[in-house]
Scaffold this motif. Sequence first.
Motif, PDB file in Angstrom:
ATOM      1  N   GLN A 198      -6.415  -0.231 -11.333  1.00 16.26           N
ATOM      2  CA  GLN A 198      -6.647  -0.798 -10.205  1.00 16.26           C
ATOM      3  C   GLN A 198      -6.285  -0.289  -8.776  1.00 16.26           C
ATOM      4  OE1 GLN A 198      -5.574  -5.478 -11.131  1.00 16.26           O
ATOM      5  NE2 GLN A 198      -4.282  -4.287 -12.322  1.00 16.26           N
ATOM      6  N   LEU A 199      -5.531   0.673  -9.141  1.00 17.22           N
ATOM      7  CA  LEU A 199      -5.108   1.646  -7.775  1.00 17.22           C
ATOM      8  C   LEU A 199      -5.618   2.809  -7.586  1.00 17.22           C
ATOM      9  CD1 LEU A 199      -1.043   0.850  -7.768  1.00 17.22           C
ATOM     10  CD2 LEU A 199      -2.857  -0.521  -6.793  1.00 17.22           C
ATOM     11  N   LYS A 200      -6.813   3.228  -8.561  1.00 15.99           N
ATOM     12  CA  LYS A 200      -7.160   4.510  -8.567  1.00 15.99           C
ATOM     13  C   LYS A 200      -8.275   4.740  -7.630  1.00 15.99           C
ATOM     14  CE  LYS A 200      -6.568   6.209 -13.308  1.00 15.99           C
ATOM     15  NZ  LYS A 200      -7.382   6.629 -14.514  1.00 15.99           N
ATOM     16  N   SER A 201      -8.722   3.711  -6.741  1.00 13.58           N
ATOM     17  CA  SER A 201      -9.755   3.690  -6.013  1.00 13.58           C
ATOM     18  C   SER A 201      -9.402   4.610  -4.485  1.00 13.58           C
ATOM     19  CB  SER A 201     -10.144   2.342  -5.483  1.00 13.58           C
ATOM     20  OG  SER A 201      -9.271   1.672  -4.726  1.00 13.58           O
ATOM     21  N   ASN A 202      -7.885   4.727  -4.437  1.00 14.46           N
ATOM     22  CA  ASN A 202      -7.487   5.320  -3.125  1.00 14.46           C
ATOM     23  C   ASN A 202      -6.101   5.966  -3.614  1.00 14.46           C
ATOM     24  OD1 ASN A 202      -6.348   5.814  -0.516  1.00 14.46           O
ATOM     25  ND2 ASN A 202      -8.203   5.055   0.390  1.00 14.46           N
ATOM     26  N   PRO A 203      -6.188   7.326  -3.654  1.00 14.48           N
ATOM     27  CA  PRO A 203      -4.840   7.969  -3.674  1.00 14.48           C
ATOM     28  C   PRO A 203      -3.554   7.534  -3.102  1.00 14.48           C
ATOM     29  CG  PRO A 203      -6.412   9.607  -3.347  1.00 14.48           C
ATOM     30  CD  PRO A 203      -6.950   8.041  -3.074  1.00 14.48           C
ATOM     31  N   GLN A 204      -3.657   6.929  -1.885  1.00 14.34           N
ATOM     32  CA  GLN A 204      -2.396   6.235  -1.165  1.00 14.34           C
ATOM     33  C   GLN A 204      -1.993   5.504  -1.580  1.00 14.34           C
ATOM     34  OE1 GLN A 204      -3.362   5.601   3.334  1.00 14.34           O
ATOM     35  NE2 GLN A 204      -5.677   5.774   2.624  1.00 14.34           N
ATOM     36  N   LEU A 205      -2.764   4.291  -2.353  1.00 11.92           N
ATOM     37  CA  LEU A 205      -2.078   3.331  -2.990  1.00 11.92           C
ATOM     38  C   LEU A 205      -1.071   3.693  -4.295  1.00 11.92           C
ATOM     39  CD1 LEU A 205      -5.240   1.000  -3.546  1.00 11.92           C
ATOM     40  CD2 LEU A 205      -3.741   1.235  -1.696  1.00 11.92           C
ATOM     41  N   GLY A 206      -1.342   4.423  -4.925  1.00 11.94           N
ATOM     42  CA  GLY A 206      -0.339   5.119  -6.106  1.00 11.94           C
ATOM     43  C   GLY A 206       0.818   5.650  -5.452  1.00 11.94           C
ATOM     44  N   ALA A 207       0.490   6.710  -4.492  1.00 14.82           N
ATOM     45  CA  ALA A 207       1.556   7.096  -3.734  1.00 14.82           C
ATOM     46  C   ALA A 207       2.649   6.310  -2.794  1.00 14.82           C
ATOM     47  CB  ALA A 207       1.175   8.253  -2.667  1.00 14.82           C
ATOM     48  N   ALA A 208       2.058   5.190  -2.453  1.00 16.40           N
ATOM     49  CA  ALA A 208       2.722   4.157  -1.576  1.00 16.40           C
ATOM     50  C   ALA A 208       3.752   3.501  -2.537  1.00 16.40           C
ATOM     51  CB  ALA A 208       1.949   2.973  -0.942  1.00 16.40           C
ATOM     52  N   ALA A 209       3.436   3.010  -3.850  1.00 15.73           N
ATOM     53  CA  ALA A 209       4.150   2.231  -4.593  1.00 15.73           C
ATOM     54  C   ALA A 209       5.415   3.005  -5.126  1.00 15.73           C
ATOM     55  CB  ALA A 209       3.162   2.249  -6.031  1.00 15.73           C
ATOM     56  N   PHE A 210       5.232   4.146  -5.211  1.00 17.22           N
ATOM     57  CA  PHE A 210       6.595   5.308  -5.566  1.00 17.22           C
ATOM     58  C   PHE A 210       7.344   5.382  -4.311  1.00 17.22           C
ATOM     59  CE2 PHE A 210       4.058   5.994  -9.140  1.00 17.22           C
ATOM     60  CZ  PHE A 210       5.028   6.164 -10.102  1.00 17.22           C
ATOM     61  N   LYS A 211       6.954   4.803  -3.149  1.00 16.88           N
ATOM     62  CA  LYS A 211       7.917   4.842  -1.839  1.00 16.88           C
ATOM     63  C   LYS A 211       8.674   3.619  -1.791  1.00 16.88           C
ATOM     64  CE  LYS A 211       5.069   7.864   0.870  1.00 16.88           C
ATOM     65  NZ  LYS A 211       4.073   8.040   1.987  1.00 16.88           N
ATOM     66  N   LEU A 212       8.326   2.484  -2.847  1.00 10.08           N
ATOM     67  CA  LEU A 212       9.051   1.363  -2.496  1.00 10.08           C
ATOM     68  C   LEU A 212      10.268   1.351  -3.402  1.00 10.08           C
ATOM     69  CD1 LEU A 212       5.893  -1.099  -3.152  1.00 10.08           C
ATOM     70  CD2 LEU A 212       6.854  -0.170  -1.033  1.00 10.08           C
ATOM     71  N   SER A 213      11.090   0.504  -3.150  1.00  9.82           N
ATOM     72  CA  SER A 213      12.536   0.373  -3.703  1.00  9.82           C
ATOM     73  C   SER A 213      12.946  -0.911  -3.678  1.00  9.82           C
ATOM     74  CB  SER A 213      13.751   1.372  -2.832  1.00  9.82           C
ATOM     75  OG  SER A 213      13.643   0.681  -1.503  1.00  9.82           O
ATOM     76  N   ALA A 214      14.160  -1.350  -4.612  1.00  5.26           N
ATOM     77  CA  ALA A 214      14.649  -2.523  -4.525  1.00  5.26           C
ATOM     78  C   ALA A 214      15.034  -3.179  -3.328  1.00  5.26           C
ATOM     79  CB  ALA A 214      15.932  -2.596  -5.697  1.00  5.26           C
ATOM     80  N   GLN A 215      15.521  -2.095  -2.350  1.00  2.40           N
ATOM     81  CA  GLN A 215      15.901  -2.514  -1.160  1.00  2.40           C
ATOM     82  C   GLN A 215      14.708  -2.681  -0.115  1.00  2.40           C
ATOM     83  OE1 GLN A 215      17.404   0.416  -2.638  1.00  2.40           O
ATOM     84  NE2 GLN A 215      18.981  -0.961  -3.187  1.00  2.40           N
ATOM     85  N   GLU A 216      13.707  -2.087  -0.255  1.00  2.00           N
ATOM     86  CA  GLU A 216      12.374  -2.299   0.568  1.00  2.00           C
ATOM     87  C   GLU A 216      11.242  -2.417  -0.379  1.00  2.00           C
ATOM     88  OE1 GLU A 216      11.888   0.620   3.600  1.00  2.00           O
ATOM     89  OE2 GLU A 216      13.911   0.217   4.300  1.00  2.00           O
ATOM     90  N   PRO A 217      10.973  -3.673  -0.999  1.00  3.28           N
ATOM     91  CA  PRO A 217      10.150  -3.780  -2.024  1.00  3.28           C
ATOM     92  C   PRO A 217       8.559  -4.083  -1.657  1.00  3.28           C
ATOM     93  CG  PRO A 217      11.316  -5.933  -1.677  1.00  3.28           C
ATOM     94  CD  PRO A 217      11.999  -4.735  -0.832  1.00  3.28           C
ATOM     95  N   ASN A 218       8.260  -4.150  -0.343  1.00  3.62           N
ATOM     96  CA  ASN A 218       7.251  -4.521  -0.105  1.00  3.62           C
ATOM     97  C   ASN A 218       6.627  -3.313   0.987  1.00  3.62           C
ATOM     98  OD1 ASN A 218       7.117  -7.248  -0.972  1.00  3.62           O
ATOM     99  ND2 ASN A 218       8.721  -7.744   0.760  1.00  3.62           N
ATOM    100  N   SER A 219       5.271  -3.221   0.782  1.00  4.25           N
ATOM    101  CA  SER A 219       4.781  -1.984   1.660  1.00  4.25           C
ATOM    102  C   SER A 219       4.282  -2.602   3.070  1.00  4.25           C
ATOM    103  CB  SER A 219       3.515  -1.327   0.759  1.00  4.25           C
ATOM    104  OG  SER A 219       2.470  -2.224   0.811  1.00  4.25           O
TER     105      SER A 219
END
Length: 521
Positions: free
Chosen positions: A316-337
């Motif tokens: 569902q996120l393969k349409s744009n490389p930004q999406l997968g990369a953004a997911a790995f920047k999230l954390s328990a402290q900052e869970p929302n992009s």
Amino acid sequence: MRLGYAAATIFVAMMKLLRRHKNWLMIVIAILAIPFVFYFVQRPDYGAMRSDRFAHMYDRDVSMLEAQQIGRLLTLAQAIGMSDFVRTLTAGAGMNQNQVAVQFIINLLVLRHEAERLGLRPSASEIADVVRKLPAFQSESGFDINKFTDFVRNGLAPMGLGEEHIEQLVRDEICVNEIKRLLAAGITVSKGELDENFRRGYDKFYVSVIRFRPTDFQDGITVNDEDVQKYYDAHKAELKTDEKRKVQFVRLGLTEEQTKLTGKERIEVLQKLSDRATDLTQALLEKGADFKQAAEKFQLPVHETGEFTAAAPDPQLKSNPQLGAAAFKLSAQEPNSDPIQVADGFYILHLTGANETRPLTLEEAKPKIVEAIKKARSRELMSTKGAEVVNQLREATKSGQLLEAAIQKAGAKPEKLPPFSLIEEEKTKPDGNEPKKESADLAAIKEAVAFLNAGEISDFSPSGESGFIAVLEKREPFADANAGEKKAAFEKRILDNKQRIVLYEWLRERQQAAGLQSSKG
């Protein structure tokens, strides 16, 4: 512009750079077309950028806010058609868009500093002349004031920019072109250099290759427990599980009908989506905010992924490389992009699960280790065998043996390639005919035979996972009725590439002089 001091300063730099690269300049650039910019332009440590400081240069910190403001100028330059300017300032960044932005920001800061130091100050009339020639503002009759006005009103505002930013970029382009011109002042191509490289580039090469594959050497390779333990001890830091993420997301996108919109109408719709996405992210900042509940208030369906890795994003996120990369920047402290803009709308991600990487145990790592050792040893055996065959063939030809017989005696199987030139020109294929498939390693083969004489044998050359030996059977002189035109175009190409090398290395040296340091987290 005040050019006396600038010309003198840049001429000294240019002569130093040309002296440094005079021996291999042409074959690397004009003939083999190796992507030299990846060597010449310094690439900062992109992964080490800290959230509050982008970089340190010219004895000051460059804040993330300042970098983001300059980054918007990259989008503007692309939008108004300043493609050559963008290519110059992003050379060496590769295909990663984050790296492209970082390189643009750093080089623009360098350019502006150097332009000020050299006293380059384009006049208002010079700037106006260039603005009138920008591709984005052209119609059939030339400069179109309506297109310009429409872009200023509807194109700049969504980027947080104004008309003055177009003028700034044009001023920058004029300065870089002036620096390029000054650097090129002493660059020439001698007749001997031109003739030699033209012949080498357009002569027809008849080549056979002997290929080697590591899989041919895997039989008999054994890996014992001691080998595994040694490898494990030496590579513990690398032997880890894949980090995984799981997210929920909402998409604010154009409808099928809206995707057909262009110009002002499309911008207006995207702006409304942007405003709505911003409102949702603001709602998520409230204490105790729940992603699903907030999405429901905005009447947005929530989608959920399975677990995925950075290398293999959820479908569902393969349409744009930004999406997968953004997911790995999230954390328990900052869970929302923040809102992530894609071609037809915006995404907002919410982290629901994270499996952090951990060291593999010896047993878990063993299959990977065995495979890695076998691959390494088979490549070593392949390289050793390749070097042995090269020596056998060269010794055989020295003693007067026929090359074909020597190859057969060595147990090798040559593959005859279709004739080629080092510089190939695209040819229009007749309708219905498929273009001939070129060897995947043809560029490496061209490099291997570029300086061989007929009957000579190349060194063993690794190519990807495999390797080859190339034999130049003969070299047929170039004969073409249009040789004069081609030679003139070739000379221009050589000059252009020399000028690019000097400019790119000048930028690299100016980065070093600026004391460029990427921020460590």
